[in-house]
Design an enzyme around this catalytic site. Structure first.
Site, PDB file in Angstrom:
ATOM      1  N   HIS A  99      -7.248  -5.444  -1.857  1.00  0.00           N
ATOM      2  CA  HIS A  99      -6.033  -4.738  -1.681  1.00  0.00           C
ATOM      3  C   HIS A  99      -4.994  -5.315  -0.527  1.00  0.00           C
ATOM      4  O   HIS A  99      -3.889  -5.248  -0.841  1.00  0.00           O
ATOM      5  CB  HIS A  99      -6.433  -3.223  -0.876  1.00  0.00           C
ATOM      6  CG  HIS A  99      -5.448  -2.249  -0.619  1.00  0.00           C
ATOM      7  ND1 HIS A  99      -4.516  -1.896  -1.866  1.00  0.00           N
ATOM      8  CD2 HIS A  99      -4.900  -1.658   0.420  1.00  0.00           C
ATOM      9  CE1 HIS A  99      -3.421  -1.035  -0.955  1.00  0.00           C
ATOM     10  NE2 HIS A  99      -3.638  -1.022   0.223  1.00  0.00           N
TER      11      HIS A  99
ATOM     12  N   ASP B 102      -8.367  -4.514  -6.439  1.00  0.00           N
ATOM     13  CA  ASP B 102      -8.019  -3.369  -5.647  1.00  0.00           C
ATOM     14  C   ASP B 102      -8.747  -2.396  -5.875  1.00  0.00           C
ATOM     15  O   ASP B 102      -8.870  -1.725  -6.692  1.00  0.00           O
ATOM     16  CB  ASP B 102      -6.565  -3.168  -5.579  1.00  0.00           C
ATOM     17  CG  ASP B 102      -5.987  -2.259  -4.581  1.00  0.00           C
ATOM     18  OD1 ASP B 102      -6.529  -1.926  -3.715  1.00  0.00           O
ATOM     19  OD2 ASP B 102      -4.727  -1.926  -4.566  1.00  0.00           O
TER      20      ASP B 102
ATOM     21  N   SER C 208       0.715  -1.318  -0.039  1.00  0.00           N
ATOM     22  CA  SER C 208      -0.011   0.092   0.115  1.00  0.00           C
ATOM     23  C   SER C 208       1.046   1.469   0.004  1.00  0.00           C
ATOM     24  O   SER C 208       1.678   1.540  -0.857  1.00  0.00           O
ATOM     25  CB  SER C 208      -1.143  -0.024   0.968  1.00  0.00           C
ATOM     26  OG  SER C 208      -1.980   0.930   1.159  1.00  0.00           O
TER      27      SER C 208
END
Length: 416
Positions: free
Chosen positions: A360, A326, A232
């Site tokens: 994600h 995602d 991330s």
């Protein structure tokens, strides 16, 4: 029938590391008897996670989840670890939290009669994080804050810096489990941990430079270069570290961005401003969740050049892991752009892994899937995307690929 004859077994042992498969078996049932299996854990925040599945005993009165299909419940089909990855929180939009890796995560498994709901047998699986002899060393050196994990044995071992998410503060789960595989791993905090500011106005790459230097100095670390694993927001940090700092040989970027996001990022006299958001692309869903997948402007636009990381300057190996579903941001696009940039500069020192229906948060194997939750930078609940089964399979695959990648590239002589 005599319930005392019924046994619930966890093989090979009731104790194992968190990333290991455990075989759940029920024996002593009446042939073809309907059985419900349930799993339950309480995380370090006190949130309860649960799953259940319906099975039918075979002609010998046995249920083996590695061979028998679930006929309904949290998942269906033959799923050896379904009782673990399909666990969902009772408190919606909660991600499993594990603060203290010195203690195991306890998963209670129960077998209940499919007809009456009566409890037939139970057992507790203790899923640990550290092998015997591993050292866990809190780090407070200069500005550096984190925890160093050193595996048992003579060493020296390849070294890895583990960076987590923007709102993650310090997470030790992945770092400790990686250390079990024969790596010295520094779980590095960079926001809101101990005396690190909770709401910094900027980030300084010098902090991460200090961390790399610290790890490389450790006598247990095999040189000359170290690795980085990121996810991330920290994916971008890892890309910039790889581009500008010496001593980095291999970088894993999981669902990251090739440009700076959230906070200005400084290095010496260079400033990388964050990508500006495009608020018109933020969608509010019927559930009340926010979909921010397309909330960032395209990093490749001329107007965003100052935010773009100069990854063409990196001489290390890259592994980009991409979840195609995602919804935190468009990871697939960012990885494509990274690959195009490297190719344009004559570099083939990268690999892109794509996972079509994953969301994600690609975590360690068997971690319960997190479809939505609080976003540290947005300050609200957002959707993270993905489908539970595909997401679980992606986590399992990526874990093996990460280990192979680091073992391949942290023993060679090339460094950034």
């Amino acid at each position: 029938m005599a319930y005392s004859q019924i046994r619930l077994k966890l093989l090979p042992s009731v104790r194992c590391l968190f990333d290991k498969l455990v075989q759940v078996k029920v024996e002593g049932l009446a042939p073809h008897k309907a059985v419900e299996l349930r799993s339950r854990l309480v995380d370090d925040r006190g949130v309860i996670f649960k799953a259940s599945a319906l099975y039918k005993a075979d002609e010998t009165g046995q249920v083996d989840v590695c061979r028998a299909p679930s006929l309904g419940g949290s998942y269906t089909g033959v799923e050896p670890m379904g009782l673990f990855w399909s666990m969902a929180p009772e408190t919606p939009r909660s991600k499993l939290l594990k603060k203290n890796v010195l203690s195991p995560t306890r998963v209670e498994i129960e077998a209940l009669s499919g007809e009456t709901g009566e409890l037939l047998a139970s057992e507790t699986n203790e899923r640990g994080y550290m092998t015997e002899g591993m050292r866990r060393i809190p780090v407070q050196e200069g500005r550096i804050r984190g925890v160093l994990f050193i595996p048992p044995g003579k060493g020296p071992f390849p070294g890895i810096v583990d960076l987590y998410t923007f709102g993650g503060r310090l997470t030790e789960v992945r770092a400790s489990l990686l250390a079990n595989k024969g790596f010295v791993v520094l779980a590095l905090a960079y926001i809101g941990y101990q005396d690190l500011p909770k709401k910094p106005k900027q980030l300084d790459l010098e902090y991460f430079e200090e961390a790399v230097a610290y790890l490389r100095r450790q006598p247990e670390v095999k040189g000359p270069g170290v690795g980085i694993i990121s996810i991330s927001h920290s994916g971008g940090l890892a890309l910039l570290m790889s581009s500008l700092l010496p001593g980095i040989s291999a970088t894993v970027c999981i669902n990251g961005c090739i440009a700076n996001t959230v906070l200005p990022l400084h290095y010496k006299d260079i400033v990388f401003p964050p990508l500006p958001p495009d608020i018109e692309n933020v969608r509010i869903l019927d559930s009340g969740l926010i979909d921010i997948r397309d909330a960032l402007t395209d990093p490749s636009l001329e107007t965003n050049r100052a935010s773009l990381f100069p990854i063409e300057r990196a001489s290390c190996q890259f592994l980009f892991a991409v979840s195609e579903d995602d919804h935190n941001w468009n990871s697939a696009l960012f990885a494509e752009q990274a690959a195009a940039t490297l190719r344009k500069h004559g570099k083939e020192s990268f690999k892109v892994l794509t996972y079509p229906k994953a969301g994600h948060f690609l975590e360690v194997p068997h971690m319960p899937y997190c479809p939505s939750g609080f976003h540290g930078a947005v300050g609200m609940d957002v959707m993270f995307g993905g489908e539970p089964k595909a997401h679980s399979e992606a986590q399992l695959d990526l874990w093996e690929r990460v280990q192979e990648f680091f073992k391949s590239h942290l023993d060679n002589r090339s460094t950034c």
